[in-house]
Design a protein around this motif. Sequence first.
Motif, PDB file in Angstrom:
ATOM      1  N   TRP A 309       3.862   5.720 -10.839  1.00 12.28           N
ATOM      2  CA  TRP A 309       4.834   5.778  -9.747  1.00 12.28           C
ATOM      3  C   TRP A 309       4.475   6.831  -8.712  1.00 12.28           C
ATOM      4  CZ3 TRP A 309       8.827   2.532  -8.707  1.00 12.28           C
ATOM      5  CH2 TRP A 309       9.271   1.684  -9.729  1.00 12.28           C
ATOM      6  N   GLU A 310       3.918   7.957  -9.138  1.00  7.83           N
ATOM      7  CA  GLU A 310       3.677   9.079  -8.232  1.00  7.83           C
ATOM      8  C   GLU A 310       2.225   9.182  -7.771  1.00  7.83           C
ATOM      9  OE1 GLU A 310       5.129  12.544 -10.191  1.00  7.83           O
ATOM     10  OE2 GLU A 310       7.209  11.826 -10.239  1.00  7.83           O
ATOM     11  N   ALA A 311       1.444   8.141  -7.987  1.00  6.95           N
ATOM     12  CA  ALA A 311       0.090   8.121  -7.430  1.00  6.95           C
ATOM     13  C   ALA A 311       0.186   8.144  -5.902  1.00  6.95           C
ATOM     14  CB  ALA A 311      -0.650   6.870  -7.906  1.00  6.95           C
ATOM     15  N   ARG A 312      -0.682   8.884  -5.264  1.00  6.22           N
ATOM     16  CA  ARG A 312      -0.608   9.066  -3.813  1.00  6.22           C
ATOM     17  C   ARG A 312      -1.910   8.643  -3.146  1.00  6.22           C
ATOM     18  NH1 ARG A 312       3.494  12.943  -2.176  1.00  6.22           N
ATOM     19  NH2 ARG A 312       4.606  13.773  -3.983  1.00  6.22           N
ATOM     20  N   ASP A 313      -1.776   8.182  -1.899  1.00  3.47           N
ATOM     21  CA  ASP A 313      -2.957   7.802  -1.131  1.00  3.47           C
ATOM     22  C   ASP A 313      -3.381   8.957  -0.229  1.00  3.47           C
ATOM     23  OD1 ASP A 313      -1.120   7.841   0.919  1.00  3.47           O
ATOM     24  OD2 ASP A 313      -1.141   5.678   1.267  1.00  3.47           O
ATOM     25  N   ALA A 314      -4.303   8.688   0.681  1.00  5.03           N
ATOM     26  CA  ALA A 314      -4.822   9.746   1.558  1.00  5.03           C
ATOM     27  C   ALA A 314      -3.748  10.304   2.481  1.00  5.03           C
ATOM     28  CB  ALA A 314      -5.986   9.197   2.379  1.00  5.03           C
ATOM     29  N   ASP A 315      -2.713   9.525   2.779  1.00  6.27           N
ATOM     30  CA  ASP A 315      -1.605   9.989   3.625  1.00  6.27           C
ATOM     31  C   ASP A 315      -0.483  10.616   2.817  1.00  6.27           C
ATOM     32  OD1 ASP A 315      -2.912   9.038   5.923  1.00  6.27           O
ATOM     33  OD2 ASP A 315      -2.119   7.011   5.586  1.00  6.27           O
ATOM     34  N   ASP A 316      -0.705  10.831   1.531  1.00  2.39           N
ATOM     35  CA  ASP A 316       0.268  11.439   0.621  1.00  2.39           C
ATOM     36  C   ASP A 316       1.482  10.543   0.389  1.00  2.39           C
ATOM     37  OD1 ASP A 316       0.394  13.665  -1.042  1.00  2.39           O
ATOM     38  OD2 ASP A 316       1.944  14.611   0.169  1.00  2.39           O
ATOM     39  N   ALA A 317       1.310   9.240   0.566  1.00  4.29           N
ATOM     40  CA  ALA A 317       2.390   8.286   0.308  1.00  4.29           C
ATOM     41  C   ALA A 317       2.302   7.787  -1.129  1.00  4.29           C
ATOM     42  CB  ALA A 317       2.306   7.107   1.277  1.00  4.29           C
ATOM     43  N   TYR A 319       2.538   5.268  -4.373  1.00  2.25           N
ATOM     44  CA  TYR A 319       2.140   3.892  -4.648  1.00  2.25           C
ATOM     45  C   TYR A 319       3.392   3.007  -4.718  1.00  2.25           C
ATOM     46  CZ  TYR A 319       0.036  -0.050  -7.184  1.00  2.25           C
ATOM     47  OH  TYR A 319      -0.406  -1.295  -7.578  1.00  2.25           O
ATOM     48  N   PRO A 320       3.477   1.965  -3.892  1.00  5.12           N
ATOM     49  CA  PRO A 320       4.676   1.099  -3.867  1.00  5.12           C
ATOM     50  C   PRO A 320       4.643   0.086  -5.013  1.00  5.12           C
ATOM     51  CG  PRO A 320       3.102   0.347  -2.231  1.00  5.12           C
ATOM     52  CD  PRO A 320       2.494   1.570  -2.865  1.00  5.12           C
ATOM     53  N   LEU A 321       4.983   0.523  -6.200  1.00  2.24           N
ATOM     54  CA  LEU A 321       4.791  -0.301  -7.389  1.00  2.24           C
ATOM     55  C   LEU A 321       5.509  -1.648  -7.323  1.00  2.24           C
ATOM     56  CD1 LEU A 321       3.649  -0.697 -10.212  1.00  2.24           C
ATOM     57  CD2 LEU A 321       5.570   0.620 -11.125  1.00  2.24           C
ATOM     58  N   PRO A 322       6.826  -1.710  -7.010  1.00  7.67           N
ATOM     59  CA  PRO A 322       7.475  -3.037  -6.978  1.00  7.67           C
ATOM     60  C   PRO A 322       6.825  -3.996  -5.983  1.00  7.67           C
ATOM     61  CG  PRO A 322       9.121  -1.292  -7.036  1.00  7.67           C
ATOM     62  CD  PRO A 322       7.806  -0.627  -6.804  1.00  7.67           C
ATOM     63  N   ARG A 323       6.466  -3.478  -4.807  1.00  6.22           N
ATOM     64  CA  ARG A 323       5.861  -4.348  -3.788  1.00  6.22           C
ATOM     65  C   ARG A 323       4.495  -4.848  -4.233  1.00  6.22           C
ATOM     66  NH1 ARG A 323       5.544  -1.182   1.194  1.00  6.22           N
ATOM     67  NH2 ARG A 323       3.314  -0.887   0.844  1.00  6.22           N
ATOM     68  N   ARG A 324       3.712  -3.973  -4.864  1.00  8.36           N
ATOM     69  CA  ARG A 324       2.399  -4.396  -5.318  1.00  8.36           C
ATOM     70  C   ARG A 324       2.509  -5.365  -6.502  1.00  8.36           C
ATOM     71  NH1 ARG A 324      -0.630  -4.861  -1.856  1.00  8.36           N
ATOM     72  NH2 ARG A 324      -2.281  -5.068  -3.418  1.00  8.36           N
ATOM     73  N   LEU A 325       3.512  -5.144  -7.349  1.00  7.41           N
ATOM     74  CA  LEU A 325       3.714  -6.077  -8.463  1.00  7.41           C
ATOM     75  C   LEU A 325       4.060  -7.471  -7.960  1.00  7.41           C
ATOM     76  CD1 LEU A 325       5.637  -3.986 -11.148  1.00  7.41           C
ATOM     77  CD2 LEU A 325       3.383  -5.028 -11.386  1.00  7.41           C
ATOM     78  N   ALA A 326       4.815  -7.544  -6.868  1.00  9.74           N
ATOM     79  CA  ALA A 326       5.164  -8.852  -6.313  1.00  9.74           C
ATOM     80  C   ALA A 326       3.914  -9.624  -5.905  1.00  9.74           C
ATOM     81  CB  ALA A 326       6.104  -8.687  -5.121  1.00  9.74           C
ATOM     82  N   THR A 327       2.901  -8.907  -5.398  1.00 12.54           N
ATOM     83  CA  THR A 327       1.658  -9.589  -5.010  1.00 12.54           C
ATOM     84  C   THR A 327       0.838  -9.988  -6.222  1.00 12.54           C
ATOM     85  OG1 THR A 327       0.368  -7.533  -4.849  1.00 12.54           O
ATOM     86  CG2 THR A 327       1.620  -8.222  -2.898  1.00 12.54           C
ATOM     87  N   LEU A 328       1.122  -9.379  -7.376  1.00 10.50           N
ATOM     88  CA  LEU A 328       0.383  -9.671  -8.611  1.00 10.50           C
ATOM     89  C   LEU A 328       1.205 -10.523  -9.571  1.00 10.50           C
ATOM     90  CD1 LEU A 328      -1.023  -6.071  -9.215  1.00 10.50           C
ATOM     91  CD2 LEU A 328      -2.298  -8.022  -8.315  1.00 10.50           C
ATOM     92  N   ALA A 329       2.284 -11.125  -9.080  1.00  6.73           N
ATOM     93  CA  ALA A 329       3.210 -11.838  -9.960  1.00  6.73           C
ATOM     94  C   ALA A 329       2.539 -12.998 -10.698  1.00  6.73           C
ATOM     95  CB  ALA A 329       4.398 -12.347  -9.165  1.00  6.73           C
TER      96      ALA A 329
END
Length: 367
Positions: A309-317, A319-329
């Motif tokens: 849940w708290e993984a961050r990208d280069a912009d310190d944002a 990881y949007p887990l629910p949104r990414r899971l929807a793409t992997l449904a």
Amino acid sequence: MGSVRDWPSRGHREHRGWLRGAPPPWWVRVLPVFLLVAVGTATLITPHAHDLGFLLGAIPPLAVLSYGPVTTGLLGLGVVIVLNVPAAHLNRPGNTDLLTIVFVVALSVFVSYVRSHRDAQLHTERAIGEAVQRAVLPPLPDRVGRVRCATYYRAAQDGTLVGGDFFDVRAGPYGVRAVMGDVQGHGLRAVATVVSLLGAFREAALDQPDLESVAARLDRRLAVDSVDARHAELFATALLVEFADAATVRVLACGHPAPVLLGEHEAREVSVAPGPPLGIGLVGVEPPKEVTVALRPGDRLFLASDGVWEARDADDAFYPLPRRLATLAATPSAELPAAVWEDLLRLRYRVRDDATMLVLAPEPPGT
């Protein structure tokens, strides 16, 4: 549905690097032999190559990195022979130079002997450590009761298989119950607390009639463990799940991120009644309450630890887990945890804590 667990010695080899205990790469093993053959051949072909003789002195120390004392000694003997072959044009070293080479060879053989025995001891200790850690968190079966399971676990501390995260799935008289948690800290310091909480959960899952009682048992376990510790500040987050029938799932959160309900084309975070972490004991704060969530056929529950849940990208944002899971449904449940991990890496999110994922897919009666 498989159980996907990132044990370094099972399918996913740990990337430690050869400077951190892994076997040296092929070119390191070949280098001393190559130097001996190349310099010896060059000096036999032309007398102008005698200036390359200094490279022979590097062969015994290089052999120490890859070979045992016998092979190191043989390579060192080869160096001494090449130095004394008249046709190689290298047979003019002074007595001091030759004695220096002999001393380097002898010292290299000794160092290789010490390194080989130490490596063997470290290998034994690592094998014992892996066996102990696997006993703490054994791989889940593909199916527990009528719930299929898939997991992915990666400890944050290099060289360890168990960190501060823990999980388990157990069938009992009240249905199939699962736990995912994260104890204070990570690495080997947290393993003792993980062992204690898992033992408490496995007993409570069989004895306690509801999730609130299971959480109370875990909370008491932490309180007992820290009673004699000065300034212990021992606490843990936990997420408890219970599948009592095919149409619903009960969820209770103790300071842990809520699960994600993954349907055929959508993923949404389950609304839970947030409770304090285990072991906090805040005065005036009510204990956590379970919530009941309706399930549709084919629904899956995705549990993840803070490391995901708290993984961050280069912009310190985050990881949007629910949104990414929807793409992997459409990903099969057995492959879903590993797919999320690959998605994290592909999108260059930094994971700085233990990363744990658990997919729970209840099957309808009669399957």
